[in-house]
Design a protein around this motif. Structure first.
Motif, mmCIF file in Angstrom:
data_model
loop_
_atom_site.group_PDB
_atom_site.id
_atom_site.type_symbol
_atom_site.label_atom_id
_atom_site.label_comp_id
_atom_site.label_asym_id
_atom_site.label_seq_id
_atom_site.Cartn_x
_atom_site.Cartn_y
_atom_site.Cartn_z
ATOM 1 N N ARG A 184 4.606 -7.975 8.726
ATOM 2 C CA ARG A 184 3.305 -7.543 9.261
ATOM 3 C C ARG A 184 3.462 -7.011 10.679
ATOM 4 O O ARG A 184 4.327 -7.440 11.424
ATOM 5 N N ARG A 185 2.568 -6.071 11.030
ATOM 6 C CA ARG A 185 2.534 -5.495 12.378
ATOM 7 C C ARG A 185 1.096 -5.402 12.845
ATOM 8 O O ARG A 185 0.172 -5.325 12.041
ATOM 9 N N GLU A 186 0.946 -5.317 14.160
ATOM 10 C CA GLU A 186 -0.369 -5.009 14.712
ATOM 11 C C GLU A 186 -0.808 -3.629 14.228
ATOM 12 O O GLU A 186 0.010 -2.741 13.984
ATOM 13 N N GLU A 187 -2.105 -3.454 14.128
ATOM 14 C CA GLU A 187 -2.651 -2.216 13.569
ATOM 15 C C GLU A 187 -2.154 -0.977 14.305
ATOM 16 O O GLU A 187 -1.707 -0.012 13.680
ATOM 17 N N GLY A 210 -1.470 0.851 0.957
ATOM 18 C CA GLY A 210 -2.060 2.175 0.972
ATOM 19 C C GLY A 210 -3.477 2.210 1.523
ATOM 20 O O GLY A 210 -3.996 1.226 2.049
ATOM 21 N N PRO A 211 -4.122 3.358 1.386
ATOM 22 C CA PRO A 211 -5.479 3.542 1.925
ATOM 23 C C PRO A 211 -6.546 3.050 0.962
ATOM 24 O O PRO A 211 -6.277 2.804 -0.218
ATOM 25 N N ALA A 222 -8.959 1.352 5.409
ATOM 26 C CA ALA A 222 -9.712 2.512 5.902
ATOM 27 C C ALA A 222 -8.967 3.207 7.033
ATOM 28 O O ALA A 222 -8.966 4.444 7.117
ATOM 29 N N VAL A 223 -8.321 2.431 7.910
ATOM 30 C CA VAL A 223 -7.641 3.064 9.049
ATOM 31 C C VAL A 223 -6.397 3.821 8.593
ATOM 32 O O VAL A 223 -6.051 4.862 9.160
ATOM 33 N N ILE A 224 -5.730 3.330 7.565
ATOM 34 C CA ILE A 224 -4.607 4.080 7.006
ATOM 35 C C ILE A 224 -5.112 5.377 6.391
ATOM 36 O O ILE A 224 -4.517 6.450 6.559
#
Length: 270
Positions: A184-187, A210-211, A222-224
């Motif tokens: 995992r990573r920060e957004e 994915g999105p 949504a951000v992806i």
């Protein structure tokens, strides 16, 4: 690269054991779908695209011993290629979108572990293997992972793009989340890596997560999606969350192929 057609009925399925939502293991059937694309490099006859192989199966080539689903599928698909039922492995590239591990009993939902054996099983047969890590995948120690990435025909991507047979493929592994947890990573870091890869103008972008798709009930980010909608004519491969309909089109024309718990064989359209 654009997908022209995608079958809704699997060409074939294979039984395997996977962790059940309420505990224990259950029998599932892994499907292979066939599709066509508008173009492939001259030396490639097909792409075999798959992810989320979180299960085990008996391995007919090893006296029925239980192995990771991905190891079994790699040998099975390659055997079908040699028999002429699928394209020859030597003319097929493999795309892996992550989460390839299961505990040996397939009782633990979301188990994490080393997936190098799955990558190696595909690499042993196929022209090359390119893809990303899922949030449950490990590749040994940092030094072992670097050695693994240096193997011929193996392209484990995370924030970069490569040319394989003239096909430009980019990739970002893991998911958005707390960075103290595996995969995992920060957004902002995750989205920044996506933007960096997209600047290299890949034809195919491999993501683990994915999105979302407005107007549908599919699970995604949504951000992806907002980042992907800034590019036109892109093919995105992802997994992590299962979609009943594997193919979606975003605003701007980007296609998203979800291969969670399925394989898709893409060949040049007529």
């Amino acid at each position: 690269m654009r997908i022209l057609t995608l079958d809704t009925v699997p060409a074939q399925t294979w039984p395997y054991l996977s962790a059940a939502p309420r505990g224990g293991a259950e029998i599932r059937h892994f499907p292979l779908l066939r599709g066509t694309v508008d173009a492939l490099p001259e030396d490639l006859e097909a792409l075999l695209v798959l992810s989320d192989l979180q299960g085990v199966a008996t391995h007919a080539l090893h006296d029925g011993a239980v192995a990771l689903l991905g190891e079994v599928l790699a040998d099975t698909f390659a055997s079908l290629g040699e028999l002429g039922e699928l394209p020859l492995p030597a003319h097929t590239g493999v795309v892996l979108a992550g989460d390839l591990y299961s505990d040996a009993s397939a009782n633990v939902r979301g188990a994490s572990g080393d997936v190098r054996s799955v990558w190696k099983a595909f690499a042993a047969h196929y022209r090359w293997v390119v893809g990303v890590a899922g949030n449950h995948d490990t590749f040994g120690s940092a030094r072992e992972q670097e050695r693994f990435k240096q193997q011929p025909g193996v392209y484990l991507l995370d924030g970069e793009a490569v040319d394989v047979d003239g096909l430009r493929v980019g990739g970002v592994g893991g998911i958005i989340g707390r960075p103290d947890k595996l995969g995992r990573r920060e957004e902002e870091e995750h989205l920044g890596l996506m933007r960096e890869v997209l600047r290299d103008e890949p034809e195919v972008l491999v993501l683990h997560a994915g999105p979302d798709v407005p107007g549908t009930d599919v699970r995604g980010s949504a951000v992806i999606r907002e980042v992907l909608e800034q590019r036109e004519g892109l093919l995105v491969v992802c997994g992590h969350a299962h979609w009943e309909e594997p193919l979606a089109v975003l605003h701007g024309g980007t296609q998203v192929l979800n291969v969670d718990s399925r394989a898709v064989l893409l060949q040049r359209g007529g």
